[in-house]
Design an enzyme around this catalytic site. Sequence first.
Site, PDB file in Angstrom:
ATOM      1  N   GLU A  91     -18.894   9.114 -14.252  1.00  0.00           N
ATOM      2  CA  GLU A  91     -18.144   9.565 -12.921  1.00  0.00           C
ATOM      3  C   GLU A  91     -16.705   9.844 -13.188  1.00  0.00           C
ATOM      4  OE1 GLU A  91     -19.343   9.730  -9.648  1.00  0.00           O
ATOM      5  OE2 GLU A  91     -21.394   9.272 -10.613  1.00  0.00           O
TER       6      GLU A  91
ATOM      7  N   SER B 230     -50.305 -36.646  29.635  1.00  0.00           N
ATOM      8  CA  SER B 230     -49.998 -38.218  29.595  1.00  0.00           C
ATOM      9  C   SER B 230     -48.639 -38.362  28.797  1.00  0.00           C
ATOM     10  CB  SER B 230     -51.179 -39.013  29.179  1.00  0.00           C
ATOM     11  OG  SER B 230     -52.229 -38.741  29.999  1.00  0.00           O
TER      12      SER B 230
END
Length: 848
Positions: free
Chosen positions: A90, A469
Amino acid sequence: MSHLRRILRIFVWCFIDIAIVAAIAFALVIVHLESELPDVSVLKDVQMQVPMQVYTADGKLISEFSDKRRIPVPYDQIPPQLINAVLATEDQRFFEHQGVDFLGLARAGLQLILTGTKSQGGSTITMQVARNFFLDPKKNYTRKFKEILLAMKIEQEFSKQKILDLYLNKIYFGSRAYGVAAAAQVYYGKTLNQLTLPEMAMIAGLPKGPSMLNPITNPSAAKDRRDHVLQRMLEHGYITQAEYNESINAPVATYYHVLPIDMDAPYVAEMVRNAMVSQFGAEHAYTAGFKVYTTVNSVYQHQADQALRSALLAYDQRHGYRGPVKQLGNPPADLSSWKAALNNLPVINSLQPAVILSVYPMSATAMLANGKNISLAWNGLSWARRKIGDKSLGAVPKTASNVVRVGDVVYVDPQQANGEWWLSQKPQIEGALVALNPNDGAILALAGGFDYDQSKYNRVTQAKRQPGSSFKPFIYAAALAKGYTLATVINDAPIVITMPDGVVWRPQNTDKRFYGPTRLRVALIKSRNLVSIRLLQMIGISYTVRYLSNFGFDPHGIPHAPSLALGTASLTPLEMATGYAVFANGGYRVMPYFIDHILDANDHVVYQAQPKIACESCLLANDPALWSSPDVDTSKGMGANPINVAPETINPQVAYMMTSAMKDVVQFGTASKARSMGRQDLAGKTGTTNDTKDAWFAGFNSDLVAVAWVGYDQPRATYEYGAQAALPMWMDFIQQALQGQPEHTMPEPSGLVTVRIDPNTGKLAAPWQKDTTYEIFRQGDINMRQNNDNWVNPDEETRDEGFTYRDESGLSSSSSQNDPSNDDSGSSSPQYEQTDEQGSSQPESTIF
């Protein structure tokens, strides 16, 4: 001659004038462009877009949320050879120039003049930093000038190492990976220090074309680019010839690596994601690098997931084998088409698709999607009686051919305890399990369904279902608070209720029997419906609804009807767990929460939960005059700092008596199966709704509350009670969660006494009486019982809020109240049955 000199002189001065004007114009342009440039010093405190991460309370990663994968790392943790690889390809003169490589620019300009094409060689790493942090991606000469100016300013402001740090953490490497550390994880599943030389070269070559050079989608082009990077490294002396030769021969062995997760808890992760987006907004929540630490205990969460999985698979097996997913016919010579068919099917909570290759008398061979052959022994096949309709099963299989045939596509389960593969199938039924710390409301585990990928519907927080219940303890607590006792005797006998619209309801016990005069403790243990209805009639519906708010229930969501006694309110498992926590902690209302604290990207605390704590001694601790008292328990964080104390919403005496009664449910009642765990500190209640559409168990000790629910998303009969479908899930979880922990139940509060009573009348036993039992009373209740009859029976006909109750106890064929049969099912009027609400509302909580 003089004339030519004069012309030349004019030409020179014109050229000088033009140059001066051009220089002034250029300077003005530079000044103008510089005035538009951002302040590069902001890079000192730059905040990279870092994903939000979600952790368990003990630091295990649950999930990560973001469109981008980024793992910021400091410069000194980046391998030198990776830096060399980047520089070689680069910007090989990076450490020599001052942000702009004029030689490189000249080469790029010459390339443009000669060929008419733009070259990328002119951009340095510093210029790329300027472009990526400050400029838009649109290419033009103005942007290029700004890029150059910014690069020069950046070089003046920052060291070369800092510039590389910014670049290597910012740049895009394809496949949603930003920065070198994320690229290493995505392509190789490694950290930076684990990368090999060819892998570093591969990563270094990606910024030139992250999509075109992607090694996953274009391995050939990626290899060429990698080899080019290696060639450049060799030319610049970063690697030896031997290293180069070895590296270029390395294969391109890469694939997309998902983020390694330590703890699979997708329902919890989604709750966190939703809360964070609501609080911070989507863009900030996903990119600010938040680390969210939940209240979830990783051990409990794993146990909850496994308990739910095992319970639903066991239920599914009890209700029969529905047959193969599909039939592929006779096996082809090349099994690749069968493998492709399997790869199109999902893995469902570890259940893997497979195809039957051969069938033997007592076993079968199957192929998995990866081509591996497995054996299905008879243990894994013998359960598979054919499902016939909703209620019937076929004959017990005698051989493997009664179950499967060649070409059947099936699901197989690898998670059997003995290591065998079993034939399986995706359960049609669903379930939920949630566990809370009753002392502060922290959610310790949450399993919202069988498989999140198949259904993201969180049944813990979203599924409002009738608790049946399992709701009765709240009704009984309301009665105790109104002066009733666990020894109060109520007639379990026929009753007729006329609704305000004239509809007549004749509630019954599940077994259609009546048991006559029954003490409240026995009625709760055996889950007697008619006693619960009469009890609600006596204490009043309006009073009861108001009292239920003490458990965190919204009075507006509670049905004002007699069927409330049988649990026809629509509640989520989390709401039920919150209510049961009041019993478990001795009467304090705590709020459920699941986020403990949040850190920002710099590990600074931006949020810390401050839950209200259920603790009697904390009330003393909040009084500065008592901070030095020996009675103050400092083990829970008390002392010189005041504590955020939860409100005491029910009397601790009521909480203790109800806990005692629910312990008997576990020891002698509908949940007696849990007695096998050998603990005396467990209390709870089963629940089943009309037509067995919902199965529940809610239970606790003083350290842990857990609620289990089983049912279909679109309500229909399960044909099992809570003790059959939900209780095993709860037991499986609790047994593991409390393994090795001492028994812990709330201490008896002052003002209670335990005395002998007549089990038939509930009155104090005579000194000479042998057939007695013990019961807990408030001190004031003893004197009343010595002087009053304990039998409570309403008038023959009464009215309450438009409902008319007519007692038909004369029709009762009462049998012993100690009959071993258990009634666990609500039997509410269909007119008052609550439908399932598929909403997304969350229960009240203190997340932020």
